[in-house]
Write an enzyme that holds these catalytic residues in place. Structure first.
Site, short mmCIF file in Angstrom:
data_model
loop_
_atom_site.label_atom_id
_atom_site.label_comp_id
_atom_site.label_asym_id
_atom_site.label_seq_id
_atom_site.Cartn_x
_atom_site.Cartn_y
_atom_site.Cartn_z
N GLU A 1 0.81 -1.22 0.00
CA GLU A 1 0.00 0.00 0.00
C GLU A 1 0.84 1.26 0.00
O GLU A 1 1.70 1.46 0.85
CB GLU A 1 -0.92 0.02 1.23
CG GLU A 1 -1.85 1.23 1.26
CD GLU A 1 -2.89 1.16 2.36
OE1 GLU A 1 -3.71 2.09 2.46
OE2 GLU A 1 -2.87 0.18 3.15
N LYS B 1 -8.69 -0.64 1.14
CA LYS B 1 -9.68 -1.12 2.09
C LYS B 1 -10.61 -2.05 1.33
O LYS B 1 -11.10 -1.71 0.25
CB LYS B 1 -10.49 0.02 2.72
CG LYS B 1 -9.88 0.57 3.99
CD LYS B 1 -9.79 -0.47 5.08
CE LYS B 1 -9.01 0.03 6.26
NZ LYS B 1 -8.39 -1.06 7.01
#
Length: 424
Positions: A230, A246
């Site tokens: 990420e 997410k």
């Protein structure tokens, strides 16, 4: 730093990775290694022979960090811990931590890889020649080999299944009471590994489980092994990009239908949308008016045996702001705190028995006032070469319709490549 000499060569990424492994093994190099095929692909970078270091403590100010990063034109590589982010957000903690709150370095030599080109830049001719010889010489022996000293016992958990599920239930109560509407809850897996070769472990993970933000960093007796997929914040000539993750779906056998299953999940979609809104707000104060926009919402990529949902959040950095203004105003990343950020962090501090340290902080490369890249330090382990403790962390995002057992299983899925170490 004064005059620097440079060597460049075209080569495959795998060869650069083997070169980087030699620099870590022979010259104690710090590594940031990226990988193809991911939305957050970045430049790989290796720093050799630190010539300046900033060890961040509770008294270190953002202004002092700026001075270190911007007082010379050389890139700074290192980490900023989640614990330092707690100080920035006014969240108190009395938990002991083994790590500095951050550690940034500048180097006598830097090796970088991007777009099929490797470049070595050094202030010392002898060091440049030595690194060039390694890069152009035989590298077959630098391929990842067996990992020695792997744990042969189950890990100790800071929150075991019962404890984690109880934490999820308490988080749901806090959501219903209005104190948070999404919260990232984590646990820590710990092993005693007196004979572990942590660099060999890092290189084997990199080879078998690629991701775009692999980082190997030394900080005194401590080693950071980050395998993050990420990006937190990238600033490229003032253009800002955040790529929050997410929404997670673990699988044993992939099929295209799983993508639709993930994007159609109301729970997973809500997780992403909440965090995207938080990121938009976090970067807006330092971006020009009306420049913040979201693209590719609910896009998907695969890492390990996980499907991950993400979005691209763009903006343009204001002329009167620099990349560290942006970083510290948004730090820690919303995907690992929750919403609202400060109250969620207070609840995290209450519910988690462990100090996060570098986990959920950021690995950063800071080049100048308008150029940097940074990860969210998830899928991250630390190894203490004095106590021989290997710590691995994993967490999940809790929203109103979360199921405690499912959230615990998600943490296991995210830590799976580490949890299977003793079976190798």
């Amino acid at each position: 730093m004064n005059t620097r000499s440079t060597f460049s060569a075209s080569l495959e990424r795998d060869r650069f990775d083997r070169f980087a492994a030699l620099l870590a093994r022979q010259l104690d190099g710090d590594l940031l290694l990226s990988a193809e095929g991911y939305p957050s692909l970045t430049e790989s970078l290796v720093g050799v022979h630190p010539i300046a270091e900033l060890i961040i403590s509770a008294t270190t100010t953002p202004a002092q960090i700026k001075d270190f990063c911007f007082n010379t034109p050389d890139p700074a590589l290192g980490y900023i811990s989640y614990t330092y982010g707690m100080l920035l957000r006014g969240v108190a903690s009395d938990k002991a931590t083994d790590f500095p709150l951050g550690h940034l370095k500048k180097y006598a030599a830097i090796a970088e890889y991007a777009d099929g080109q490797a470049t070595i830049t050094a202030s010392d001719t002898d060091l440049l020649n030595r690194m060039t010889a390694l890069l152009t010489g035989p590298l077959d022996h630098a391929a990842p080999g067996p990992v020695t000293g792997l744990p042969d016992t189950p890990p100790r958990l800071s929150l075991d299944q019962a404890g984690y599920e109880a934490g999820v239930r308490e988080t749901l109560e806090r959501i219903l009471s209005g104190h948070t509407y999404q919260l990232n809850l984590s646990t820590r897996f710990s092993w005693h590994c007196p004979d572990l070769d942590p660099l060999a472990l890092f290189l084997a993970l990199r080879h078998d489980h690629p991701a775009p933000f692999y980082a190997w960093l030394t900080s005194g007796p401590l080693r950071v092994l980050s395998t993050s997929p990420e990006r937190f914040l990238r600033v490229e000539d003032g253009h800002v990009l955040s790529q929050p993750i997410k929404g997670t779906l673990a699988f044993a056998d992939y099929s295209p239908e799983l993508n639709a299953h993930l994007t159609k999940s109301h729970k997973e979609s809500a997780e992403l949308s909440m965090i995207v809104d938080l990121i938009r707000n976090d970067i807006s104060a330092n971006c020009t008016y009306d420049s913040v926009r979201v693209e590719h919402h609910k896009s998907i990529f695969q890492v390990d045996n996980l499907l991950q949902m993400y979005a691209d959040v763009h903006g343009e950095l204001r002329e009167d702001r620099d990349c560290l203004d942006l970083l510290f105003d948004a730090f820690p990343g919303g995907s690992v705190t929750g919403c609202p950020k400060q109250s969620s962090m207070r609840i995290i501090e209450e519910l988690e028995p462990h100090d996060r340290g570098v986990y959920c902080g950021s690995i950063v490369v800071i080049r100048d006032t308008r150029n940097m890249d940074s990860s969210i330090a998830i899928r991250t382990a630390t190894h203490d070469t004095e106590t021989h403790t290997l710590n691995v962390y994993a967490g999940s995002g809790i929203v109103v319709d979360s199921k405690p057992a499912s959230e615990y299983q998600e943490t296991l899925a995210k830590a799976d490549k580490f949890l299977g170490l003793g079976e190798q």
